[in-house]
Design an enzyme around this catalytic site. Structure first.
Site, PDB file in Angstrom:
ATOM      1  N   ASP A  35       0.817  -1.218   0.000  1.00 18.75           N
ATOM      2  CA  ASP A  35       0.000   0.000   0.000  1.00 18.75           C
ATOM      3  C   ASP A  35       0.855   1.274   0.000  1.00 18.75           C
ATOM      4  O   ASP A  35       0.665   2.164   0.838  1.00 18.75           O
ATOM      5  CB  ASP A  35      -0.940   0.012   1.210  1.00 18.75           C
ATOM      6  CG  ASP A  35      -1.611  -1.325   1.457  1.00 18.75           C
ATOM      7  OD1 ASP A  35      -1.922  -2.008   0.472  1.00 18.75           O
ATOM      8  OD2 ASP A  35      -1.814  -1.680   2.635  1.00 18.75           O
ATOM      9  N   GLU A 217     -11.337  -1.941  -3.552  1.00 21.14           N
ATOM     10  CA  GLU A 217     -10.638  -1.283  -2.457  1.00 21.14           C
ATOM     11  C   GLU A 217      -9.516  -0.389  -2.997  1.00 21.14           C
ATOM     12  O   GLU A 217      -9.324  -0.269  -4.198  1.00 21.14           O
ATOM     13  CB  GLU A 217     -10.076  -2.312  -1.466  1.00 21.14           C
ATOM     14  CG  GLU A 217      -8.995  -3.213  -2.039  1.00 21.14           C
ATOM     15  CD  GLU A 217      -8.493  -4.241  -1.029  1.00 21.14           C
ATOM     16  OE1 GLU A 217      -9.148  -4.471   0.006  1.00 21.14           O
ATOM     17  OE2 GLU A 217      -7.418  -4.846  -1.283  1.00 21.14           O
TER      18      GLU A 217
END
Length: 343
Positions: A35, A217
């Site tokens: 991420d 997401e």
């Protein structure tokens, strides 16, 4: 005399080699880090990624040199709170001359994941002066992760991945207006759900207990030439089919769900021939001189490595097509030598 000449040649060769290395890089940027996210402020990139139990910032002039960047743990959660565990996908933002870090966290139970924010008024955010400001939630206050904030037409918005209700099974993408960097104002609007086949990989069930989780997401705003996009991750991160999708805004109201159009095919996906699997949860940045657009993302180097610490941060150039949409292409193999972002 010959000794001095040979020493001089050796030094020149070293300097030449160092100069060449300084102008190029190879993925991954670090050995591990899911991420990835960065922001560029006053000549420096401030970078972060998921650590799980704390928030760490890196500071560098060029993200190609991330391995040599200075770093600092800026916040460690207190124990026994609703935000003490599973600290996921932190993002650092610079809004109105103040620093903010948004992250998802829970108390050890995934159902309690929510978004939270830290703030810092220092010039340099690599310090321990960060203040925990609390939860950032819509009135419904449902499960939420992967928040991203962006100012569009002078209005601050947050987008995130969340549940429609209180049970797992599907992650959708929601958007809401913010009245300030700490506060969502008004109800959330759902703008994307997993619908296409490439978004639906992620069977977590067993023969006696079938379970399927559909995932949208990691949404990220991206703007170019007055066109607004959202790039998001789809399918389970535990699958090699984890990939990036594209949504485009028609008109100028991001809160209008019908104004968002989703591309039918992924724009960035695994490349077994290049040994890149499950590329996703991206962010974007410009080169130091502002002339190039780049994508940051994580990926695995082998199939079946899932959502663990094998995921490593990588980057490559992003280009713009004639229709105004972004083009990323194929994830590059780690053997490819790339020129550093233009300085």
């Amino acid at each position: 005399m010959k000794k001095h000449i040979s020493q001089t040649i050796a030094i020149l060769l070293f300097l030449f080699s160092w100069s060449n290395q300084a102008q190029s890089f190879q993925n991954p940027l670090l050995d591990s880090g899911a991420d990835p996210f960065s922001v560029y402020v006053d000549g420096y990139y401030y970078y972060t990624h998921t650590m799980g139990n704390r928030v760490v910032l890196w500071k560098t002039k060029n993200l190609a040199n991330l391995r040599d960047a200075s770093s600092q743990t800026i916040w460690t959660p207190p124990k026994n709170t609703m935000y003490s565990n599973e600290i996921w996908a932190p993002e650092i933002h610079y809004i109105n001359n103040k620093w903010y870090v948004y992250f998802a966290a829970d108390n050890g139970t995934n159902e309690n994941h929510r978004m939270y924010v830290l703030a810092n008024t220092s010039n340099d955010p690599l310090n321990d002066k960060w203040e925990f400001k609390g939860k950032v939630a819509a009135p419904s206050d449902n499960w939420a992760i992967d928040g991203n904030v962006y100012t569009y037409n002078n209005q601050l918005y947050m987008i995130w991945s969340g549940w429609e209700g209180d049970t797992n099974g599907q992650q959708d993408i929601f958007i809401a207006k913010m009245s300030d960097p700490f506060t969502i104002s008004g109800k959330r609007v759902k703008i994307s759900s997993p619908t296409y086949e490439w978004e639906l990989n992620g069977d977590l069930g067993t023969a006696g207990n079938p379970a399927h989780v559909s995932v949208n997401e990691g949404p990220q705003f991206l703007e170019h030439n007055d066109k607004l996009f959202i790039v998001f991750s789809a399918s389970g991160c535990w699958t090699d089919q984890y990939a990036l999708g594209l949504m485009s805004l028609t008109g100028n109201d991001p809160m209008n769900a019908e104004a968002w159009t989703k591309k039918e095919e992924p724009i960035f996906q695994q490349s077994p021939e290049n040994s890149v699997y499950a590329p996703g949860h991206n962010s974007f940045f410009k080169s130091p001189d502002g002339t190039e657009d780049w994508i940051l993302y994580h990926a695995n180097s082998n199939p079946g490595e899932g959502c663990g610490n094998k995921r490593s941060p990588r980057m490559q150039r992003l280009y713009w097509q004639e229709d105004g949409t972004p083009f990323i292409g194929t994830p590059l193999p780690t053997s490819v030598i790339q020129p550093i972002p233009s300085e």
